[in-house]
Design an enzyme around this catalytic site. Sequence first.
Site, mmCIF file in Angstrom:
data_model
loop_
_atom_site.group_PDB
_atom_site.id
_atom_site.type_symbol
_atom_site.label_atom_id
_atom_site.label_comp_id
_atom_site.label_asym_id
_atom_site.label_seq_id
_atom_site.Cartn_x
_atom_site.Cartn_y
_atom_site.Cartn_z
ATOM 1 N N SER A 1 4.443 -8.971 12.228
ATOM 2 C CA SER A 1 4.440 -8.364 13.552
ATOM 3 C C SER A 1 4.801 -9.417 14.591
ATOM 4 O O SER A 1 4.284 -10.532 14.569
ATOM 5 C CB SER A 1 3.054 -7.787 13.846
ATOM 6 O OG SER A 1 3.032 -7.125 15.084
ATOM 7 N N LYS B 1 7.968 -5.896 12.677
ATOM 8 C CA LYS B 1 7.479 -4.939 13.680
ATOM 9 C C LYS B 1 7.505 -5.621 15.041
ATOM 10 O O LYS B 1 6.909 -6.678 15.216
ATOM 11 C CB LYS B 1 6.061 -4.477 13.354
ATOM 12 C CG LYS B 1 5.482 -3.528 14.403
ATOM 13 C CD LYS B 1 4.218 -2.839 13.931
ATOM 14 C CE LYS B 1 3.000 -3.726 14.007
ATOM 15 N NZ LYS B 1 1.765 -2.983 13.674
ATOM 16 N N LYS C 1 6.570 -5.453 19.046
ATOM 17 C CA LYS C 1 5.766 -4.825 20.084
ATOM 18 C C LYS C 1 6.665 -4.481 21.269
ATOM 19 O O LYS C 1 7.507 -5.298 21.679
ATOM 20 C CB LYS C 1 4.647 -5.756 20.537
ATOM 21 C CG LYS C 1 3.642 -6.108 19.436
ATOM 22 C CD LYS C 1 2.746 -4.940 19.097
ATOM 23 C CE LYS C 1 1.668 -5.330 18.098
ATOM 24 N NZ LYS C 1 0.715 -4.235 17.831
ATOM 25 N N ASP D 1 6.238 -0.972 17.871
ATOM 26 C CA ASP D 1 4.855 -0.561 18.100
ATOM 27 C C ASP D 1 4.574 -0.612 19.599
ATOM 28 O O ASP D 1 4.668 -1.672 20.220
ATOM 29 C CB ASP D 1 3.903 -1.500 17.344
ATOM 30 C CG ASP D 1 2.439 -1.113 17.503
ATOM 31 O OD1 ASP D 1 2.158 -0.053 18.081
ATOM 32 O OD2 ASP D 1 1.583 -1.884 17.036
ATOM 33 N N GLU E 1 5.609 3.225 16.188
ATOM 34 C CA GLU E 1 4.156 3.286 16.036
ATOM 35 C C GLU E 1 3.466 3.515 17.382
ATOM 36 O O GLU E 1 3.766 2.853 18.367
ATOM 37 C CB GLU E 1 3.655 1.980 15.408
ATOM 38 C CG GLU E 1 2.167 1.983 15.096
ATOM 39 C CD GLU E 1 1.724 0.705 14.414
ATOM 40 O OE1 GLU E 1 0.529 0.358 14.528
ATOM 41 O OE2 GLU E 1 2.570 0.033 13.776
ATOM 42 N N ASP F 1 -1.621 4.977 14.674
ATOM 43 C CA ASP F 1 -2.520 3.852 14.425
ATOM 44 C C ASP F 1 -3.861 4.136 15.094
ATOM 45 O O ASP F 1 -4.814 4.585 14.460
ATOM 46 C CB ASP F 1 -1.876 2.569 14.957
ATOM 47 C CG ASP F 1 -2.755 1.334 14.856
ATOM 48 O OD1 ASP F 1 -3.905 1.432 14.410
ATOM 49 O OD2 ASP F 1 -2.287 0.245 15.226
ATOM 50 N N LYS G 1 -5.859 0.904 8.877
ATOM 51 C CA LYS G 1 -6.603 -0.349 9.038
ATOM 52 C C LYS G 1 -8.027 -0.101 8.571
ATOM 53 O O LYS G 1 -8.730 0.747 9.138
ATOM 54 C CB LYS G 1 -6.564 -0.827 10.488
ATOM 55 C CG LYS G 1 -5.170 -1.244 10.940
ATOM 56 C CD LYS G 1 -5.147 -1.653 12.399
ATOM 57 C CE LYS G 1 -3.719 -2.039 12.820
ATOM 58 N NZ LYS G 1 -3.622 -2.295 14.272
ATOM 59 N N GLY H 1 -2.935 -4.663 10.196
ATOM 60 C CA GLY H 1 -3.799 -5.832 10.316
ATOM 61 C C GLY H 1 -4.403 -5.956 11.697
ATOM 62 O O GLY H 1 -3.942 -5.341 12.662
#
Length: 369
Positions: free
Chosen positions: A136, A162, A164, A189, A214, A239, A263, A291
């Site tokens: 990420s 991934k 952000k 995400d 996400e 998520d 998660k 995570g």
Amino acid sequence: MKIHRIDRYRVRLPLRIPFETSYGRLTEKAFDLLLVTDELGNQGIGELVPFEQPDYIEETIDTARIIIEKHLIPLIKDVEIHHPKEVSLLFNEVKGNQMAKASLETAIWDLYAKRNGESLKTYFNGTRAQIPVGVSVGIQTDLTKLTDQITEYVALGYQRVKLKIRPGYDLKPIEVIRKKFPNLTLMVDANSAYTIKDIAHLKQLDTYNLAMIEQPFAANDFLDHAQLQKELKTDICLDENIRTLKDCELAFSLGSCRSINLKIPRVGGITEAMKIVDFCNEKKLLVWLGGMFESGVGRALNLQFASQKIFTFPGDISASNRYYYEDILTEPIEIQKGKISVPDGLGIGVSLSVETLLKYGIYDTIFTK
């Protein structure tokens, strides 16, 4: 088995690189390690992972500590536990507070496996010795530095990236990444940074061949996510919405997503996570393991759980040195050719470095008979 003692390390590990998301910037990670000891002296380890601010979900590490000491420990301190699955039932009278529950529940799973002389993966039908993993990447406004960072991760073998995103930081960085890495498995995400008013803008993401988007909307927006998914070709992944099996059932029924970021701490522990995995398997819903900037303890737990065949999409597990200068294990978790080995020892399969723990944290006892 009966719980005779619970000790704790309260730790703060500095991050190698500050990590920025739509809700803030992280420069160090606070976490607790809970050491749960039975009447025979066997010890299980669980990690308490909430952030210090209630920006990801409602829980914080401070509120979780209160729940653990005042409400959860009293529910298990005088109870004969025959199987770790009983712990989630014992905790049912405490509403929410999933991460607090998970820290004790996962420690008891670890304890149970060690008591029986087995690896934790035995209980998950784990079949893989190595797990393909992803990484990420936080918000990085210098796009040259961003692509350099991703180049480094790709060279290390990470099989999925991934990114952000947030309003004002989405189309351009994705375009830059796609230009340099046209075949990279890439997802984004948003951490709830958008609203239903942004549908037209989010539809532009369909042009970048993303694996998924996400959590674009807030954690209670099952209906809005369903409306967005109808208008997107790209899969939505939930998520923050997913705290229980019931949330998965609701999301599937409404068509809110096509993927679940699971998660273990966010759903209260291993027992609920196993139910969610079974549901996703039955409904052909993609599930992968996320995570929480875990230390090596939570990372080892994730590796044990991710050894199941259902986890085909590379999760956010990463090597120890992705986030931290030093891990709190005697042997840090490392990546080799895009994969990380599942620890082979008893329970979660790792040992603590007491020296490193005391360097970055403090030790105390929160329960003893």
